[in-house]
Design a protein around this motif. Sequence first.
Motif, PDB file in Angstrom:
ATOM      1  N   ASP A 114       0.488   4.245   9.451  1.00 33.86           N
ATOM      2  CA  ASP A 114       1.159   4.100  10.780  1.00 33.86           C
ATOM      3  C   ASP A 114       2.420   3.388  10.436  1.00 33.86           C
ATOM      4  O   ASP A 114       3.271   3.055  11.203  1.00 33.86           O
ATOM      5  CB  ASP A 114       0.375   3.499  11.692  1.00 33.86           C
ATOM      6  N   TYR A 115       2.596   2.578   9.261  1.00 31.82           N
ATOM      7  CA  TYR A 115       3.655   1.626   8.744  1.00 31.82           C
ATOM      8  C   TYR A 115       4.294   2.252   7.622  1.00 31.82           C
ATOM      9  O   TYR A 115       4.987   1.652   6.916  1.00 31.82           O
ATOM     10  CB  TYR A 115       2.837   0.408   8.619  1.00 31.82           C
ATOM     11  N   ALA A 116       4.308   3.606   7.534  1.00 29.94           N
ATOM     12  CA  ALA A 116       5.300   4.345   6.287  1.00 29.94           C
ATOM     13  C   ALA A 116       6.536   3.547   6.481  1.00 29.94           C
ATOM     14  O   ALA A 116       7.160   3.360   7.741  1.00 29.94           O
ATOM     15  CB  ALA A 116       5.404   5.814   6.703  1.00 29.94           C
ATOM     16  N   ALA A 117       7.382   3.499   5.521  1.00 27.09           N
ATOM     17  CA  ALA A 117       8.585   2.795   5.394  1.00 27.09           C
ATOM     18  C   ALA A 117       9.399   3.722   4.334  1.00 27.09           C
ATOM     19  O   ALA A 117       9.619   3.071   3.191  1.00 27.09           O
ATOM     20  CB  ALA A 117       8.142   1.351   5.032  1.00 27.09           C
ATOM     21  N   TRP A 118       9.869   4.605   4.649  1.00 29.75           N
ATOM     22  CA  TRP A 118      10.597   5.588   3.713  1.00 29.75           C
ATOM     23  C   TRP A 118      11.586   4.914   3.064  1.00 29.75           C
ATOM     24  O   TRP A 118      12.146   5.145   2.004  1.00 29.75           O
ATOM     25  CB  TRP A 118      10.877   6.859   4.327  1.00 29.75           C
ATOM     26  N   ASP A 119      12.314   4.089   3.923  1.00 25.78           N
ATOM     27  CA  ASP A 119      13.506   3.294   3.309  1.00 25.78           C
ATOM     28  C   ASP A 119      13.290   2.333   2.230  1.00 25.78           C
ATOM     29  O   ASP A 119      14.127   1.938   1.469  1.00 25.78           O
ATOM     30  CB  ASP A 119      14.149   2.048   4.480  1.00 25.78           C
ATOM     31  N   LEU A 120      12.023   2.091   1.936  1.00 27.89           N
ATOM     32  CA  LEU A 120      11.724   1.222   0.722  1.00 27.89           C
ATOM     33  C   LEU A 120      11.858   2.023  -0.614  1.00 27.89           C
ATOM     34  O   LEU A 120      11.490   1.682  -1.722  1.00 27.89           O
ATOM     35  CB  LEU A 120      10.287   0.572   0.878  1.00 27.89           C
ATOM     36  N   ASN A 121      11.688   3.403  -0.525  1.00 26.19           N
ATOM     37  CA  ASN A 121      11.917   4.172  -1.681  1.00 26.19           C
ATOM     38  C   ASN A 121      13.330   4.195  -2.198  1.00 26.19           C
ATOM     39  O   ASN A 121      13.575   4.748  -3.287  1.00 26.19           O
ATOM     40  CB  ASN A 121      11.639   5.671  -1.287  1.00 26.19           C
ATOM     41  N   GLU A 122      14.389   3.517  -1.267  1.00 28.41           N
ATOM     42  CA  GLU A 122      15.961   3.915  -1.801  1.00 28.41           C
ATOM     43  C   GLU A 122      16.009   2.703  -2.752  1.00 28.41           C
ATOM     44  O   GLU A 122      15.318   1.760  -3.083  1.00 28.41           O
ATOM     45  CB  GLU A 122      16.947   3.502  -0.590  1.00 28.41           C
ATOM     46  N   ASP A 123      16.978   2.983  -3.630  1.00 30.52           N
ATOM     47  CA  ASP A 123      17.243   2.106  -4.799  1.00 30.52           C
ATOM     48  C   ASP A 123      18.052   0.803  -4.197  1.00 30.52           C
ATOM     49  O   ASP A 123      19.280   0.909  -3.819  1.00 30.52           O
ATOM     50  CB  ASP A 123      18.191   2.722  -5.869  1.00 30.52           C
ATOM     51  N   ARG A 124      17.194  -0.518  -4.466  1.00 33.44           N
ATOM     52  CA  ARG A 124      17.948  -1.492  -3.945  1.00 33.44           C
ATOM     53  C   ARG A 124      18.693  -2.532  -5.068  1.00 33.44           C
ATOM     54  O   ARG A 124      18.983  -3.317  -4.515  1.00 33.44           O
ATOM     55  CB  ARG A 124      16.794  -2.411  -3.478  1.00 33.44           C
ATOM     56  N   THR A 132       3.336  17.519  -1.788  1.00 34.29           N
ATOM     57  CA  THR A 132       4.785  17.316  -2.579  1.00 34.29           C
ATOM     58  C   THR A 132       4.881  16.425  -3.526  1.00 34.29           C
ATOM     59  O   THR A 132       5.722  15.947  -4.448  1.00 34.29           O
ATOM     60  CB  THR A 132       5.726  16.658  -1.475  1.00 34.29           C
ATOM     61  N   LEU A 133       3.776  15.644  -3.787  1.00 40.67           N
ATOM     62  CA  LEU A 133       3.600  14.410  -4.829  1.00 40.67           C
ATOM     63  C   LEU A 133       4.427  13.387  -4.712  1.00 40.67           C
ATOM     64  O   LEU A 133       4.675  12.552  -5.314  1.00 40.67           O
ATOM     65  CB  LEU A 133       3.776  15.008  -5.999  1.00 40.67           C
ATOM     66  N   GLU A 134       5.391  13.088  -3.388  1.00 43.59           N
ATOM     67  CA  GLU A 134       5.969  12.415  -2.985  1.00 43.59           C
ATOM     68  C   GLU A 134       5.253  10.907  -2.658  1.00 43.59           C
ATOM     69  O   GLU A 134       4.351  10.983  -2.009  1.00 43.59           O
ATOM     70  CB  GLU A 134       7.168  12.854  -1.740  1.00 43.59           C
ATOM     71  N   VAL A 135       5.740   9.790  -3.168  1.00 43.03           N
ATOM     72  CA  VAL A 135       5.197   8.466  -2.554  1.00 43.03           C
ATOM     73  C   VAL A 135       5.831   8.001  -1.471  1.00 43.03           C
ATOM     74  O   VAL A 135       6.820   8.071  -1.356  1.00 43.03           O
ATOM     75  CB  VAL A 135       5.411   7.509  -3.923  1.00 43.03           C
ATOM     76  N   ILE A 136       4.792   7.650  -0.538  1.00 40.88           N
ATOM     77  CA  ILE A 136       4.986   7.142   0.742  1.00 40.88           C
ATOM     78  C   ILE A 136       4.780   5.708   0.817  1.00 40.88           C
ATOM     79  O   ILE A 136       3.480   5.191   0.883  1.00 40.88           O
ATOM     80  CB  ILE A 136       4.088   7.701   1.872  1.00 40.88           C
ATOM     81  N   PRO A 137       5.638   4.780   0.740  1.00 32.89           N
ATOM     82  CA  PRO A 137       5.384   3.159   0.777  1.00 32.89           C
ATOM     83  C   PRO A 137       5.057   2.965   2.224  1.00 32.89           C
ATOM     84  O   PRO A 137       5.618   3.551   2.972  1.00 32.89           O
ATOM     85  CB  PRO A 137       6.639   2.686   0.262  1.00 32.89           C
ATOM     86  N   VAL A 164       0.899  -1.374  -0.026  1.00 27.22           N
ATOM     87  CA  VAL A 164      -0.030   0.033  -0.219  1.00 27.22           C
ATOM     88  C   VAL A 164       0.875   1.125  -0.033  1.00 27.22           C
ATOM     89  O   VAL A 164       2.026   1.175   1.015  1.00 27.22           O
ATOM     90  CB  VAL A 164      -0.930  -0.012   1.315  1.00 27.22           C
ATOM     91  N   ARG A 165       0.413   2.121  -1.144  1.00 27.01           N
ATOM     92  CA  ARG A 165       1.315   3.583  -0.938  1.00 27.01           C
ATOM     93  C   ARG A 165       0.518   4.522  -0.871  1.00 27.01           C
ATOM     94  O   ARG A 165      -0.726   4.489  -1.363  1.00 27.01           O
ATOM     95  CB  ARG A 165       2.105   3.496  -2.377  1.00 27.01           C
ATOM     96  N   PHE A 166       0.944   5.511  -0.447  1.00 27.12           N
ATOM     97  CA  PHE A 166       0.228   6.834  -0.277  1.00 27.12           C
ATOM     98  C   PHE A 166       0.834   8.099  -1.075  1.00 27.12           C
ATOM     99  O   PHE A 166       2.216   7.772  -1.392  1.00 27.12           O
ATOM    100  CB  PHE A 166      -0.007   7.400   0.905  1.00 27.12           C
TER     101      PHE A 166
END
Length: 158
Positions: free
Chosen positions: A140-150, A39-44, A32-34
Amino acid sequence: MSVLFWETKTLEQMTEQEWESLCDGCGLCCLVRFEDEETLEVIPTRVHCKLFDPDKCRCSDYANRKKYVPDCIKLKPGNIEELLWMPHSCAYRRLHEGKPLPMWHHLITGDRESVHRAGVSVRGQTINETELADPEDALDYAAWDLNEDRSDWDEFED
């Protein structure tokens, strides 16, 4: 050395089987993403779709997913560019951008577990959206780290 289909064909030239084989099984696109309205930033988040199997990191009913999750997006060569939320490590996105598959990708290693060993997948890190009282609770489970290039993670050792 044999010629590999993803190195010699455009995404549009791939057969359906070749196209489907590109999925690395990380599960990142099933979260689920918001989108922040300002800012139009995607929040995973670390909340997965109700059809996602968190152990296999795959859809539990891929063939019928649109019946149960009408807003599930079918990836096609023609819509990748507009799906800015797609993970940077995603094979579909990488090939669309002219980048190679990551070294941990199963088409390179021959092993579907390599994405998990590399620490790229969300296996064991998510909860089912059906466990939430309200869909907004996923924030409540936002995970900004999932936006990083893996895609080039060093942790992978075959």
